[in-house]
Design an enzyme around this catalytic site. Structure first.
Site, PDB file in Angstrom:
ATOM      1  N   GLU A  92      -5.928  -1.594  -2.449  1.00  0.00           N
ATOM      2  CA  GLU A  92      -6.509  -2.456  -1.414  1.00  0.00           C
ATOM      3  C   GLU A  92      -7.802  -1.864  -0.852  1.00  0.00           C
ATOM      4  OE1 GLU A  92      -3.312  -3.732   1.160  1.00  0.00           O
ATOM      5  OE2 GLU A  92      -2.098  -4.308  -0.560  1.00  0.00           O
ATOM      6  N   HIS A 108      11.511 -13.635  -0.101  1.00  0.00           N
ATOM      7  CA  HIS A 108      10.682 -12.462   0.156  1.00  0.00           C
ATOM      8  C   HIS A 108      11.554 -11.222   0.191  1.00  0.00           C
ATOM      9  CE1 HIS A 108       8.077  -9.828   2.905  1.00  0.00           C
ATOM     10  NE2 HIS A 108       7.442  -9.935   1.764  1.00  0.00           N
ATOM     11  N   GLU A 149      10.861  -7.401   0.775  1.00  0.00           N
ATOM     12  CA  GLU A 149       9.969  -6.271   1.095  1.00  0.00           C
ATOM     13  C   GLU A 149      10.769  -4.988   0.944  1.00  0.00           C
ATOM     14  OE1 GLU A 149       6.533  -5.640   2.041  1.00  0.00           O
ATOM     15  OE2 GLU A 149       7.498  -3.738   1.509  1.00  0.00           O
ATOM     16  N   HIS A 161       3.683  -8.147  -4.466  1.00  0.00           N
ATOM     17  CA  HIS A 161       2.638  -7.578  -3.598  1.00  0.00           C
ATOM     18  C   HIS A 161       2.744  -6.060  -3.663  1.00  0.00           C
ATOM     19  CE1 HIS A 161       0.847 -10.955  -1.130  1.00  0.00           C
ATOM     20  NE2 HIS A 161       1.471 -11.506  -2.154  1.00  0.00           N
ATOM     21  N   GLU A 162       1.617  -5.402  -3.351  1.00  0.00           N
ATOM     22  CA  GLU A 162       1.505  -3.953  -3.585  1.00  0.00           C
ATOM     23  C   GLU A 162       2.033  -3.650  -4.994  1.00  0.00           C
ATOM     24  OE1 GLU A 162       1.275  -5.375   0.000  1.00  0.00           O
ATOM     25  OE2 GLU A 162       3.352  -4.937  -0.512  1.00  0.00           O
ATOM     26  N   GLU A 189      -0.466  -9.451  -5.935  1.00  0.00           N
ATOM     27  CA  GLU A 189      -1.570  -9.168  -5.021  1.00  0.00           C
ATOM     28  C   GLU A 189      -2.422  -8.067  -5.691  1.00  0.00           C
ATOM     29  OE1 GLU A 189      -0.736  -6.794  -1.709  1.00  0.00           O
ATOM     30  OE2 GLU A 189      -1.696  -8.121  -0.279  1.00  0.00           O
ATOM     31  N   GLU A 234      -4.828 -11.200   4.076  1.00  0.00           N
ATOM     32  CA  GLU A 234      -4.243 -10.483   5.214  1.00  0.00           C
ATOM     33  C   GLU A 234      -5.288  -9.612   5.926  1.00  0.00           C
ATOM     34  OE1 GLU A 234      -1.026  -8.032   3.858  1.00  0.00           O
ATOM     35  OE2 GLU A 234      -2.235  -7.018   2.354  1.00  0.00           O
TER      36      GLU A 234
HETATM   37  C1  NOJ Z   1       1.997  -6.833   2.728  1.00  0.00           C
HETATM   38  C2  NOJ Z   1       1.851  -8.120   1.984  1.00  0.00           C
HETATM   39  O1  NOJ Z   1       0.635  -8.175   1.287  1.00  0.00           O
HETATM   40  C3  NOJ Z   1       1.967  -9.232   2.992  1.00  0.00           C
HETATM   41  O2  NOJ Z   1       1.722 -10.474   2.372  1.00  0.00           O
HETATM   42  C4  NOJ Z   1       3.350  -9.178   3.581  1.00  0.00           C
HETATM   43  O3  NOJ Z   1       3.469 -10.178   4.568  1.00  0.00           O
HETATM   44  C5  NOJ Z   1       3.624  -7.827   4.230  1.00  0.00           C
HETATM   45  N1  NOJ Z   1       3.307  -6.776   3.311  1.00  0.00           N
HETATM   46  C6  NOJ Z   1       5.073  -7.677   4.653  1.00  0.00           C
HETATM   47  O4  NOJ Z   1       5.895  -7.650   3.521  1.00  0.00           O
HETATM   48 CA    CA Z   2      -0.762  -6.107   0.702  1.00  0.00          CA
END
Ligand code: NOJ
Ligand code: CA
Length: 697
Positions: free
Chosen positions: A193, A395, A397, A475-476, A494, A500
């Site tokens: 990023e 989602h 995470e 993502h990440e 991503e 963001e």
């Molecule tokens: C980073 C992600 O890019 C974002 O889209 C997400 O909302 C947050 N992490 C929390 O998971």
């Molecule tokens: Ca991110």
């Protein structure tokens, strides 16, 4: 595919033997003359514009070099591999075998930027062997397309090379000219990023790929890799001048890659083009990946989605439960209603599950991917969404606790299957090098997002998800190397600075997307999450974009899962512009890049896969510009109504006139010319509605 074989080390060696004689200087010190490497093999692209020459020098060091249209692009560049527990393979080599092949075929993307992809290349596979000592063998296979090259190492199983503990590669990319490079730093704390740097080529540090270069003679090159499987990602460390060496991403252990022979490395790729648009038009990346391994993929659901998201990113709502919890049953119903009313099929919900309370950043060990919070009524929301023709996007995470996620994959994806969730956005929020890996014996290790262990993790997630008919939007993530061809349920990712960053201080500058298009987005789709029509981040802080540019991004960016990132309340204030987001598809039969310069501007035309309409998106950096485009892409003999969303009078990303947008219609046909007036930080979006043709949906 045709193959021609010639095996015979003695023959090749005879050609390569040098007759140089050492001289002494005035002090009597031996001067070893530089001995020009002798060509060991050459191969050309099908159109003959690219020539790859492989040579061995007097010390048996192999190199490859590339010319394009007769001009050098890559000077002789080294090939080889280093090990942690054995001597490197780099010198003392002889060529003992050579095969050539050529291919010209087409295949269909189940969804994508193009329906049909042509794969036309020549192949040259070489086998080298150490002349003495361990006598190890190393194969290098080149595929030469009209628009670039790919090559990879492979190692047959052999007594002195069974388990390979790879310390690094010695692969070089020695650019033959100076030029300008667009690159982002590798191996830094914030993963992928970073903003793109624009520097002279000989001022690059250690770069991630894709690195894009405009050489002094105008040739454009993009260095990347394809089919990154069970291997560490490749970065580019500038060694001297315009020469770069592959620098593999580390892992928890000393070897960056551990493999058992036989095995192959990912393809190292260089796309070459006269101009920036040509880089994007290349299919080399996908063609160097294996065909679909999932069989019937009709269950994979490309589509737009809205989400309980922007309010969290801005800090107005929380992922954790509490008074500002975003993922409540009531809030999610509002988003479902909005999606249904606007024919948007998906609703992403973040912060719906147990584990967010406390410090989740860099620690996902409390996350439970099948346990909703008490204020999120999963059964009711499934019923409610289904009744309205909408699905939830899941989602997961992980906070970087990858092993903790591994242990839950079957639970997570069966939960998704049972709740009608066809796509899951995953997340790995932790600093680079801080992924938590826990081995079977309980040993805890720290891994890099792009190391070999994580390359395997990301793919394991995708493969397990496929068993439950779930798609993944990581993502990440690890960078995209075209694996969506092999595993089409790896829908998007991503891996760069997305929307963001516009919620926070230090927003993406106006040139960001024009940089991304010609760098990261050459690698594949990105879940960038465009469409913030309020043009406001946290505390009302302004985005560095016009409203029309937000719309244009839906055509410029390819992603089969694409977010309308703003909130229903905000969209309610911009319903005229929102119409374009409602209309624009995510799946295309054709893509043309009409113009562009890296980091400056780009105009893309794409044809709806499910209909006859074309769409155009054009974006600029901070500079206003007038671009002229010929509508040659439109189908002949057909009239279109162009629904134009352009920067309005005085539009400017620096002022409140960033919202100035003009929406108008005009009749056009193939061959007409359009002038696109782009404001500073602006853009333009157009839907070309084909007369008399209803969309096939
Ligand atoms: C980073 C992600 O890019 C974002 O889209 C997400 O909302 C947050 N992490 C929390 O998971
Ligand atoms: Ca991110």
């Amino acid at each position: 595919m045709m193959k021609h074989y010639t095996i015979g080390g003695a023959l090749a060696l005879a050609l390569l033997t040098s007759t140089a004689i050492a001289q002494t200087d005035a002090n009597g010190v031996a001067q070893i003359p530089t001995v020009a490497a002798q060509p060991a093999a050459t191969a050309t692209s099908p159109d003959k514009s690219l020539v790859v020459t492989i040579a061995l020098d007097n010390d048996g060091r192999p190199t490859y070099a590339v010319t394009r249209k007769g001009k050098p692009v890559l000077n002789p560049s080294k090939l080889g591999v280093m090990f942690t527990d054995a001597p490197k393979i780099e010198r003392n080599l002889e060529l003992i075998g050579k095969t050539t092949a050529s291919a010209d075929s087409s295949w269909t993307q189940p969804f994508g930027e193009w329906k049909t992809i042509r794969d036309r290349h020549n192949e040259l596979a070489l086998r080298f062997r150490e002349k003495t000592g361990l006598k190890r063998e190393m194969d290098v296979t080149f595929r030469i397309f009209d628009d670039g090259i790919g090559f990879r190492y492979s190692f047959p199983d052999q007594p002195n090379l069974h388990q390979a503990n790879i310390a690094d590669e010695l692969t070089e990319f020695a650019f033959a000219q100076n030029g300008t490079a667009w690159w982002k730093p590798a191996l830094q704390w914030n993963r992928e990023e970073y903003l793109y740097e624009k520097t002279p080529l000989d001022a690059v540090g250690t770069a991630q790929t894709v690195m894009t270069v405009k050489l002094a003679d105008g040739t454009h090159a993009a260095v990347h890799e394809a089919a990154l499987i069970d291997y560490a990602a490749m970065n580019l460390a500038r060694s001297e001048g315009n020469t770069f060496k592959a620098a593999l991403t580390p892992g928890a252990g000393a070897p960056k890659v551990v493999r058992t022979a036989p095995f192959a490395s990912p393809w190292r790729t260089v796309i070459l083009s006269d101009d920036a648009p040509g880089l994007y038009m290349s299919h080399l990346e996908l063609n160097l990946n294996e065909p679909n391994k999932l069989g019937d993929v009709s269950w994979i659901k490309p589509g737009k989605f809205v989400g309980v998201w922007w309010n969290m990113i801005k800090g107005d709502w929380t992922w954790a439960t509490g008074p500002k919890h975003g993922a409540t049953t009531a809030n999610v119903k509002t988003y479902i209603d909005f999606a249904a009313a606007n024919r948007i099929p998906g609703v992403l919900v973040e912060g719906w599950n147990v584990g967010w309370n406390g410090d989740w950043f860099g620690n996902g060990n409390d996350m439970q991917f099948d346990q909703p919070t008490p204020d999120f009524d999963a059964a009711e929301l499934y019923r409610y969404a289904k009744a309205k023709g909408v699905y939830l996007v899941g989602h997961n995470e992980t906070g970087g606790s990858a092993s903790h996620y591994d242990a839950q994959l079957d639970r997570a994806f069966s939960y998704a299957r049972d709740h009608g969730i066809p796509v899951i956005k995953t997340g790995y929020v932790t600093d680079a090098g801080q992924i938590e890996r826990v081995d079977a014996d309980g040993t805890r290790k720290r891994e890099w997002h792009e190391g070999q262990w994580m390359a395997n993790h990301y793919l394991r997630v995708v493969q397990t998800a496929a068993k439950y008919k779930v798609g993944i939007d990581s993502h990440e993530p690890i960078k995209d190397t075209g694996l969506r061809r092999t595993y089409p349920n790896w829908l998007s990712r991503e891996g760069g600075r997305g929307m963001e960053y516009n919620a926070w201080p230090g927003k993406n500058p106006p040139n960001h997307e024009a940089n991304m298009f010609f760098t990261q987005w050459l690698g594949g789709p990105m879940d960038f999450t465009p469409g913030v029509l309020s043009l406001e981040g946290s505390g009302g802080s302004p985005l560095l974009s016009t409203e029309a540019k937000q719309l244009a991004l839906y055509v410029v960016i390819y992603s089969p899962v694409t977010m309308a990132a703003d909130t229903p309340e905000n969209y309610a204030k911009h319903m005229d512009a929102f119409q374009f987001i409602r209309d624009v598809p995510v799946d295309w039969s054709e893509t043309r890049v009409l113009n562009g310069e890296v980091g400056e501007y780009v105009t893309v035309a794409r044809k709806d896969r499910a209909g006859e309409d074309w769409y155009l998106g054009s974006i600029t950096n901070e500079a206003p510009r007038m671009l002229t485009v010929a509508l040659n892409f439109l189908d002949s003999g057909r009239n279109y109504t162009a629904e134009v969303y352009r920067d309005g009078a005085g539009a400017d990303y620096r002022t409140s006139a960033r919202h100035a947008i003009a929406i108008e219609k005009r009749s056009v046909k193939k061959g007409d010319t359009l002038s696109l007036a782009l404001a500073p930080g602006g853009g333009q979006a157009i839907r070309f509605v084909a007369a008399g043709k209803a969309r096939r949906r």
